[in-house]
Design a protein around this motif. Sequence first.
Motif, PDB file in Angstrom:
ATOM      1  N   ASN A   1      43.227  41.419  37.765  1.00  0.00           N
ATOM      2  CA  ASN A   1      41.953  41.350  36.994  1.00  0.00           C
ATOM      3  C   ASN A   1      40.874  41.412  38.299  1.00  0.00           C
ATOM      4  O   ASN A   1      41.218  40.845  39.274  1.00  0.00           O
ATOM      5  CB  ASN A   1      41.932  39.731  36.358  1.00  0.00           C
ATOM      6  CG  ASN A   1      42.964  39.648  35.522  1.00  0.00           C
ATOM      7  OD1 ASN A   1      43.478  40.558  34.680  1.00  0.00           O
ATOM      8  ND2 ASN A   1      43.572  38.498  35.626  1.00  0.00           N
ATOM      9  N   THR A   2      39.717  42.007  37.965  1.00  0.00           N
ATOM     10  CA  THR A   2      38.562  41.913  38.977  1.00  0.00           C
ATOM     11  C   THR A   2      37.220  41.529  38.181  1.00  0.00           C
ATOM     12  O   THR A   2      37.328  41.919  36.967  1.00  0.00           O
ATOM     13  CB  THR A   2      38.652  43.260  39.564  1.00  0.00           C
ATOM     14  OG1 THR A   2      38.329  44.355  38.582  1.00  0.00           O
ATOM     15  CG2 THR A   2      39.608  43.665  40.541  1.00  0.00           C
ATOM     16  N   GLN A   3      36.452  40.864  38.831  1.00  0.00           N
ATOM     17  CA  GLN A   3      35.049  40.583  38.277  1.00  0.00           C
ATOM     18  C   GLN A   3      34.014  41.094  39.203  1.00  0.00           C
ATOM     19  O   GLN A   3      34.053  40.561  40.338  1.00  0.00           O
ATOM     20  CB  GLN A   3      34.878  39.062  38.200  1.00  0.00           C
ATOM     21  CG  GLN A   3      35.995  38.560  37.118  1.00  0.00           C
ATOM     22  CD  GLN A   3      37.312  38.171  37.780  1.00  0.00           C
ATOM     23  OE1 GLN A   3      37.417  37.916  38.671  1.00  0.00           O
ATOM     24  NE2 GLN A   3      38.677  38.347  37.093  1.00  0.00           N
TER      25      GLN A   3
ATOM     26  N   SER B   1      34.759  42.594  33.785  1.00  0.00           N
ATOM     27  CA  SER B   1      35.915  42.401  34.295  1.00  0.00           C
ATOM     28  C   SER B   1      36.779  43.723  33.873  1.00  0.00           C
ATOM     29  O   SER B   1      36.485  44.340  32.929  1.00  0.00           O
ATOM     30  CB  SER B   1      36.638  41.104  33.628  1.00  0.00           C
ATOM     31  OG  SER B   1      36.005  39.985  33.936  1.00  0.00           O
TER      32      SER B   1
ATOM     33  N   ARG C   1      36.474  39.765  29.099  1.00  0.00           N
ATOM     34  CA  ARG C   1      35.528  40.940  29.509  1.00  0.00           C
ATOM     35  C   ARG C   1      34.158  40.673  29.148  1.00  0.00           C
ATOM     36  O   ARG C   1      33.984  39.605  28.588  1.00  0.00           O
ATOM     37  CB  ARG C   1      35.990  42.244  28.782  1.00  0.00           C
ATOM     38  CG  ARG C   1      37.357  42.721  29.119  1.00  0.00           C
ATOM     39  CD  ARG C   1      37.825  43.739  28.182  1.00  0.00           C
ATOM     40  NE  ARG C   1      39.044  44.703  28.442  1.00  0.00           N
ATOM     41  CZ  ARG C   1      39.236  45.498  29.323  1.00  0.00           C
ATOM     42  NH1 ARG C   1      38.335  45.846  29.994  1.00  0.00           N
ATOM     43  NH2 ARG C   1      40.414  45.993  29.404  1.00  0.00           N
TER      44      ARG C   1
ATOM     45  N   GLY D   1      38.752  38.449  42.194  1.00  0.00           N
ATOM     46  CA  GLY D   1      39.936  39.064  41.453  1.00  0.00           C
ATOM     47  C   GLY D   1      41.153  38.313  41.776  1.00  0.00           C
ATOM     48  O   GLY D   1      41.319  37.669  42.826  1.00  0.00           O
TER      49      GLY D   1
ATOM     50  N   ASP E   1      32.006  35.581  26.369  1.00  0.00           N
ATOM     51  CA  ASP E   1      32.671  36.634  26.734  1.00  0.00           C
ATOM     52  C   ASP E   1      33.494  37.125  25.693  1.00  0.00           C
ATOM     53  O   ASP E   1      33.537  36.614  24.471  1.00  0.00           O
ATOM     54  CB  ASP E   1      33.734  36.156  27.931  1.00  0.00           C
ATOM     55  CG  ASP E   1      34.607  35.028  27.556  1.00  0.00           C
ATOM     56  OD1 ASP E   1      34.995  34.974  26.318  1.00  0.00           O
ATOM     57  OD2 ASP E   1      34.801  34.040  28.192  1.00  0.00           O
TER      58      ASP E   1
ATOM     59  N   TYR F   1      29.027  39.523  34.706  1.00  0.00           N
ATOM     60  CA  TYR F   1      29.754  40.436  35.390  1.00  0.00           C
ATOM     61  C   TYR F   1      30.911  41.237  34.366  1.00  0.00           C
ATOM     62  O   TYR F   1      31.088  40.513  33.280  1.00  0.00           O
ATOM     63  CB  TYR F   1      30.608  39.774  36.528  1.00  0.00           C
ATOM     64  CG  TYR F   1      31.439  38.490  36.048  1.00  0.00           C
ATOM     65  CD1 TYR F   1      32.983  38.507  35.649  1.00  0.00           C
ATOM     66  CD2 TYR F   1      30.885  37.229  35.952  1.00  0.00           C
ATOM     67  CE1 TYR F   1      33.569  37.701  35.354  1.00  0.00           C
ATOM     68  CE2 TYR F   1      31.603  36.073  35.860  1.00  0.00           C
ATOM     69  CZ  TYR F   1      32.984  36.329  35.103  1.00  0.00           C
ATOM     70  OH  TYR F   1      33.440  35.251  34.866  1.00  0.00           O
TER      71      TYR F   1
ATOM     72  N   THR G   1      41.522  42.696  32.757  1.00  0.00           N
ATOM     73  CA  THR G   1      41.975  41.004  32.122  1.00  0.00           C
ATOM     74  C   THR G   1      41.725  41.018  30.660  1.00  0.00           C
ATOM     75  O   THR G   1      41.214  41.895  30.138  1.00  0.00           O
ATOM     76  CB  THR G   1      41.080  40.226  33.170  1.00  0.00           C
ATOM     77  OG1 THR G   1      41.489  38.928  32.762  1.00  0.00           O
ATOM     78  CG2 THR G   1      39.671  40.601  32.758  1.00  0.00           C
TER      79      THR G   1
ATOM     80  N   THR H   1      38.548  30.904  33.625  1.00  0.00           N
ATOM     81  CA  THR H   1      39.092  32.243  33.676  1.00  0.00           C
ATOM     82  C   THR H   1      40.533  32.003  32.694  1.00  0.00           C
ATOM     83  O   THR H   1      40.830  33.327  31.995  1.00  0.00           O
ATOM     84  CB  THR H   1      39.775  32.699  34.909  1.00  0.00           C
ATOM     85  OG1 THR H   1      38.303  32.581  35.684  1.00  0.00           O
ATOM     86  CG2 THR H   1      40.162  34.214  34.944  1.00  0.00           C
TER      87      THR H   1
END
Length: 773
Positions: A250-252, A298, A304, A235, A352, A296, A301, A521
């Motif tokens: 943001n986190t993944q 997200s 996604r 993230g 994505d 994954y 962010t 990203t």
Amino acid sequence: MSRLLLALTAPCICAVSAQALAQTPPATPPAPAAKAPAAPPAAAPAAESKDNKLERVEVSSGPTANSRRRNSTASKIVIEREDLEKYGDVVLGDVLRRLPGVTLGGRPGRGGDIRMRGMGGGATQILIDEERPPPGFAVEDLPPDQIERIEIYRAPTAATGTRAIAGTINIVLREPLQKSNHEVRMGLGWDRNEPQADASWTRNLKWGGPNGDEFVGAISTNGAIRRFYNNVDSGNRRTDTLTGEVIEQNTQIGTSESQNTSLNGNARLRWKYSDTLNLNITPSFFLSQNEGSSQYNSAGTRVRDVHSDNDAKNHNLRLNLSADYRPQAGESFSLRLGTGTSRNTRHSERRDQQTFGGTSTDRTQVDRSTVDEDQTSLNGRWSLKTAQEHQWVTGAEAERSQRTQVVDTLVNGAPLPGLVRFGNTLATRNQRFAAFTQDEWSPSRQWAFYAGLRYERIETTAAAAGALPETRNVSQVTSPLFHILWRPAAFPKDQVRLALTRSYRAPNLNDLAARPTINTTYPDGPNYQTHADRAGNPDLKPELATGADLSLEHWLPTGGIISGSAFLRDIKQLIRSQVQLETVSWDTAQRWVSRPRNMGSARRMGLEFEFKARMDELWEDAPAELQMMLLRFNAAVFKNQVKGLPGNSNRIDQQPRGSFNVGIDHRWKAWGLNFGSGFNANYVPATREQVTETLRRDITARRQFDAYLSWSSGAVRDGINWRLSMANLLPRDAEDSSEGTSLNSVTQREYLTESWSRNKTFRVVSLRADMRF
């Protein structure tokens, strides 16, 4: 001197003895003073033997690891077959990780790039049979089963090359066995319940001539299938430093899986044409395929529901021909011709959903690359040993390689507009020439001197199919080298070594190539320091290092050693990747870009300590069952300073503060079988690195515990040797984080950008069996 060394190391010895920790037992040199507790005393009368029969003793006339190390004027460490096999490692890096000052860059338990004295980025020179490996070759592709021994030089020599600021690792391939025709090895393992399997076979050949040794050779093959599971946990966060408000986070979270399939083979064939001429042929091939996927989700962010698939294939074919001519005792000529070709293809597809300005769109990015490379080399060497104890070696090396790289990046089926001007094809040519001479002189038993001089020139040209002009990079380095070995007459078991050398690190092709790589990203618009694009720098110059190495060695009666060493490297024209905000051609917004640059000077220094001894060397009255127990301990501490960067964390790229190893190895008999067991603990402390004035990186400490149990069944020659290995017994997460500040040129507000990644590690268990017949 020996008393001083023992006094300084006594606390370490006691600590290791108390914890019962050590590593691989050393080979015992065939010295008259060697102690053999299991054999009856020489002075005992024959009548004391129960049946008046002499014990059978086998004596090997070949040099041992200890004798190779002890008699070398240059400071080096030698690892032989016994050490390579002990822990059942399937990756070469795991073997080296237990040595003083050697660390790995990958996840614990899975190997990684090899770094001597913590120096990465090409500072460690890798050789195969004293030659640089062919283009496209990766050390991870060479299984330990195909290696005879490994020689580690802490300071460069003219013959091995001076592109070795940290040191040189020379991998010597397997020699033909004289007592067995076949050698078969099989292994099964588990990495987080993912299956691992490998098998190898070696066929030894010997026929012809009056002694049956006119033709001698060995053919080896190795195949492996390995599956891996990894987590995705990363993230980043952007904060206004004035108000503390989180602008973006943001986190993944997800998983990735991969499967690697490989098939390797090589042959070493020697024809004894006459008593003075040998002809050799060494063909080899390396094939591998890696398939994987990741997915994954997200949160917070614009990107996604990320899913990606990738596939990579690599093949490498090589043929070496050589001739060794010895017209008289002490004189030899050798000529080597090598040619090879390699192809590496990669294909990845990423899907994505991106949200920007309240609008969501589906996005697909496809990356394809093909790299073809052909290489030819020619080496010649003349060696002469004189009656005055001089060993002269003079030689020349020439190498030429051509590489063509085709890269395509498509977003929703169309090429990225910013990358069109770079074209999709990059053709490079690399030419290298080197000449050297060296002399080793031993005027007495107490002194040995080495003096060498090496000149090396590397020219790299690159031409892209787009609008970019052809680039040319030339580096030339002349390196004087001096080594001194002193054995004090009053302390015959002690040795002092001193080396004064000049070495260098040439920019690799990826550093020179100017075609950029876009961060996935943040593929368009503004990005952050922690998510920078990458690009090359065709104007790089080689790093130049002036070095000094000092070491003291005290040898114990049966091959144990206590040694300490110190090193210093003053570096000019330091190559380091710097992240800067640039106006780029591939985007309308300014982008943070990481490029390698020459940035002044740096100093690297460190201390290394090594101790290994059998229990009977430390405790004269040790019980019989403990006499063969081997204790090991080594530690290294590194200190670095990059001039021009603030603070105490201005370290070389990703260089740790040190490394530590403790372990124990023991052999015993039970139920009519011979058993062996061992344990090793490895620790690399946490590291903080000041990348630039405004960007800092932190890496957590690494702890790894390994153990093995081995036993033999059947006859000594025709039985099966079993080995149960457990790596990374106590898995711990490995974390990597960075933070940097930047100023918005429009609002004049300062922002703090943080990023983090947590990588899980897993226990690796394997069962291996090998037999000779």
